[in-house]
Scaffold this motif. Structure first.
Motif, mmCIF file in Angstrom:
data_model
loop_
_atom_site.group_PDB
_atom_site.id
_atom_site.type_symbol
_atom_site.label_atom_id
_atom_site.label_comp_id
_atom_site.label_asym_id
_atom_site.label_seq_id
_atom_site.Cartn_x
_atom_site.Cartn_y
_atom_site.Cartn_z
ATOM 1 N N ALA A 249 0.841 -1.197 0.000
ATOM 2 C CA ALA A 249 0.000 0.000 0.000
ATOM 3 C C ALA A 249 0.874 1.244 0.000
ATOM 4 O O ALA A 249 0.634 2.198 -0.752
ATOM 5 C CB ALA A 249 -0.921 -0.004 1.215
ATOM 6 N N ALA A 250 1.899 1.224 0.823
ATOM 7 C CA ALA A 250 2.787 2.386 0.902
ATOM 8 C C ALA A 250 3.458 2.620 -0.446
ATOM 9 O O ALA A 250 3.531 3.753 -0.948
ATOM 10 C CB ALA A 250 3.832 2.150 1.989
ATOM 11 N N ASP A 251 3.934 1.553 -1.022
ATOM 12 C CA ASP A 251 4.614 1.639 -2.305
ATOM 13 C C ASP A 251 3.683 2.232 -3.361
ATOM 14 O O ASP A 251 4.031 3.190 -4.074
ATOM 15 C CB ASP A 251 5.049 0.223 -2.716
ATOM 16 N N ASP A 252 2.496 1.680 -3.425
ATOM 17 C CA ASP A 252 1.535 2.154 -4.421
ATOM 18 C C ASP A 252 1.232 3.626 -4.230
ATOM 19 O O ASP A 252 1.215 4.408 -5.176
ATOM 20 C CB ASP A 252 0.232 1.349 -4.299
ATOM 21 N N GLY B 268 -3.795 6.797 5.082
ATOM 22 C CA GLY B 268 -4.011 6.330 3.724
ATOM 23 C C GLY B 268 -3.507 4.913 3.529
ATOM 24 O O GLY B 268 -4.171 4.072 2.916
ATOM 25 N N ILE B 269 -2.335 4.660 4.054
ATOM 26 C CA ILE B 269 -1.767 3.319 3.945
ATOM 27 C C ILE B 269 -2.677 2.308 4.622
ATOM 28 O O ILE B 269 -3.019 1.263 4.050
ATOM 29 C CB ILE B 269 -0.373 3.266 4.603
ATOM 30 N N ALA B 270 -3.080 2.639 5.841
ATOM 31 C CA ALA B 270 -3.936 1.718 6.584
ATOM 32 C C ALA B 270 -5.220 1.458 5.816
ATOM 33 O O ALA B 270 -5.639 0.298 5.658
ATOM 34 C CB ALA B 270 -4.241 2.292 7.963
ATOM 35 N N ALA B 271 -5.809 2.510 5.311
ATOM 36 C CA ALA B 271 -7.065 2.356 4.588
ATOM 37 C C ALA B 271 -6.870 1.463 3.368
ATOM 38 O O ALA B 271 -7.623 0.521 3.138
ATOM 39 C CB ALA B 271 -7.600 3.722 4.168
#
Lengths: 236, 236, 236, 236
Positions: free
Chosen positions: B50-53, B67-70
């Motif tokens: 998610a972080a990468d994206d 945002g990452i968590a979501a």
DNA sequence: CACTAAGCGAGACGGTACGTCGAGTCTTCCG
DNA sequence: CGGAAGACTCGACGTACCGTCTCGCTTAGTG
């Protein structure tokens, strides 16, 4: 010399909105009579200094519009009137401060010494506040398109031009012959690459040996590249 | 192989809870047998991806813990349990992804071709997601001490070691003699400098000519530096 | 003696078939085979004390299940196994502690003195930890239906019964005649009202004069209400 | 009439910025004329109503700042700007709503009827939203010192003064003589005690008989206490 | 000289994200 | 099975800045 990328920037220098955006250029001179007080230069400087100070003290994330306004003793809206973001402010700072620090002072001495002096000057620049600003902006530009674009088309382009001029002069003095543009361009990257690499990646001034070696290599390459067989020219 | 700079990191790889809380440091290995559910690997990967994206899609500032968590479909607190900041997450991402992409694949072929191939690989790396992560982290490190330190002592140090090994092998194959450490170190900066410079400063892949020229120069320098007169050796 | 209002409560008492609820008293000992360890009484007490302490030290909001578990040196899940909320725990605490503190000690002395003594006892109760618990629960009950219901149908109902018994005994000793239920009920409210009002609303022990006046009024009213003309009887 | 316990409260009612920041305390009234937008009264009311509604619908714990903000259609920060906690908001609500509902409407009629009417009004008050607010705050005050203090020094003190005035008027009309302060004070507790006790402890409106009995008792006591032998006066 | 358009200080406002706390549930392992 | 340990989701906390806006004062041309 666009010191601000903000829309209102020109209004500061030119009272009558001049070359701004071309579109609504028509009924301008007639309508806009422009009365009222002028932009305060002292505010402009206070903001730039506040931004600079905060950057040095607290890092890029520690710079906030509110913080700048507070430290400059200015209303937040006043900042927003003239700049559209903190990046915009820092770009102004850079334009004001960095040019001189990175200028090629053409000493009449021998080319190698001059080149080394220039490298040392650049290396030193990254330690100064203005160097911090450049680093911060380059850093931000890594993932922010707008910043990348503004830097590339503004400061970086101009600086590269000054560097090309400076380097060419040195090379021609050294080789005694004219040096073609593409060669200078490549050599500039060879010259600056290790410097920026050390500063940006390893966060450390390059070793003097590296500077000297780089300077010598570049002069050497200029001599050789420039030699009889011109087909060997390198590129960007 | 610390893939996470977070306090709990070791618990994942090493069964014996290591550096956790300092107080009950005594009879550790024996007493604390660590019961309860294990850290979910699938969550870890979901977060890293998610972080990468998000980084690729929205830039560094577009990456937020929330945002990452979501996007990972995970509770915010779960992210905070294992990483202490988004930088920490990206460092993990880097460790997972970058090593391979930057590995020196020792082809048996001639040294120059191999060196050029490696340079091309590195240049290509900056275009990939993992390269974006490195750029983002280097960018952030420009003004964030903690990030700078973590990068320097983690990924960058390890990567430099791998690069030194790889470059030395190439040089020795090329010259046919052992090459002293300081020389390799300097040459590595000469080699990588222009590359990183183009990527970080000019946000553009270096021209093939520049790559080739750099590779040739380095091999050339290795031969000459290495030669009979050892007083000419360069340093760090 | 319902020490826990939790659903699981029976599991504890079933183990040691006690005096709990009378209804399912039948097939008790036979059916429930109940293997494994028994509920730890020491844990139960540790939890109740932890809750009590936290309430006194930090107020109702400072009481958290996690805090209780931590202070009791018990796993959170263990608390949840036996109680369904912190209110549930405090109700247990109350049942254990408040009964005695509010008991009518039938001294053989004169009625007025006995009544005043009882009032003083109640007033003092609100200063003690158990009194804090009652205040906290009454407070929470103001806006929490479940708590209100549990209190009303549990502790408050029982306590009112004990109070009615105690007061009737005093009144009958004073008047020398039987006192009808509705009268006692009303007089109990007249008696306790100012006390609770001072404690709950003004957060201060009632002035001795108020206590004495109240006691005298109630005895007085008992005499008069109870008198020849029965039409004057008061109600709930 | 401080309707808000928040720092900025005075700015709303009093035009001259009062206790704000302490530093530039000097030339205040003259220099700082307080420019900029004014606090929105509609927002203030929306927040108070939202809080009130949520309290009635979901109980004290169901009232959250975020919930209030959402329901009032307002940003969370806007709530925090003017109130420092939900208790603070409810105190405002109380000040706005409760005064009227608990006012002593001096009917010219006979004292007993007036007193009973007032008691019925108070009993009714606890069924209304504003009464819920008072109950909630009293409840919270049981274990929260700050709330207890704010209530005591704010609403409760003022209300008690109004009640003392009202009750004294009734008593004097009834007895035809002046009634000393301490007597009124004690009688007020005797009067209100059972009412609050029923509302707060038994969560039920007091029986009409109790109200009537209480009213009669108090008038009775006023006559007797007030009589020839003045040494019998009661106290707080 | 008055008018009027700007500059400016002050700050209210709707937002987004932060990093933390506790709730309540679920999972794993030990005795 | 009881219990310790703790991972997990969820909701709210209170804070920091963001960027926009509205006010009301001050200042400088222009008519």
């Amino acid at each position: 010399m666009p010191e601000s990328t903000c829309r209102n920037a020109h209004e500061r220098t030119i009272a009558i909105p001049a070359d701004r955006n071309a579109e609504p250029a028509a009924s301008r001179t007639a309508v806009v009579s422009r009365t009222g007080p002028k932009r305060s230069e002292s505010i402009r400087l206070a903001v730039l200094h506040a931004a600079d100070d905060l950057l040095v003290e607290r890092g890029f994330n520690g710079v906030t519009i509110e913080g700048i306004a507070a430290r400059a003793g200015v209303a937040k809206q006043t900042v927003y009137r003239w700049w559209k973001s903190k990046v915009d402010i820092l770009l102004d700072t850079l334009a004001d401060d960095a040019r001189d620090a990175l200028a090629w002072r053409g000493g009449g001495e021998d080319a190698e010494a001059e080149l080394k002096a220039q490298l040392r000057r650049i290396a030193g620049f990254f330690q100064q506040p203005a160097g911090q600003v450049l680093r911060a902006l380059l850093g931000h530009a890594q993932t922010d398109q707008a910043t990348a674009r503004a830097l590339r088309e503004g400061f970086l382009r101009e600086q590269r031009e000054r560097d090309l001029l400076g380097l060419r002069a040195v090379l021609e003095r050294h080789t005694g012959r004219p040096v073609p543009e593409p060669t200078v361009d490549t050599l500039l990257s060879v010259l600056l690459g290790p410097l920026y690499y050390q500063a940006l990646v390893h966060d450390a001034p390059p070793a003097p040996e590296l500077l000297d070696a780089t300077a010598r290599h570049v002069l050497d390459l200029a001599v050789r590249t420039d030699a009889p067989k011109p087909g060997q020219a390198a590129a960007t």
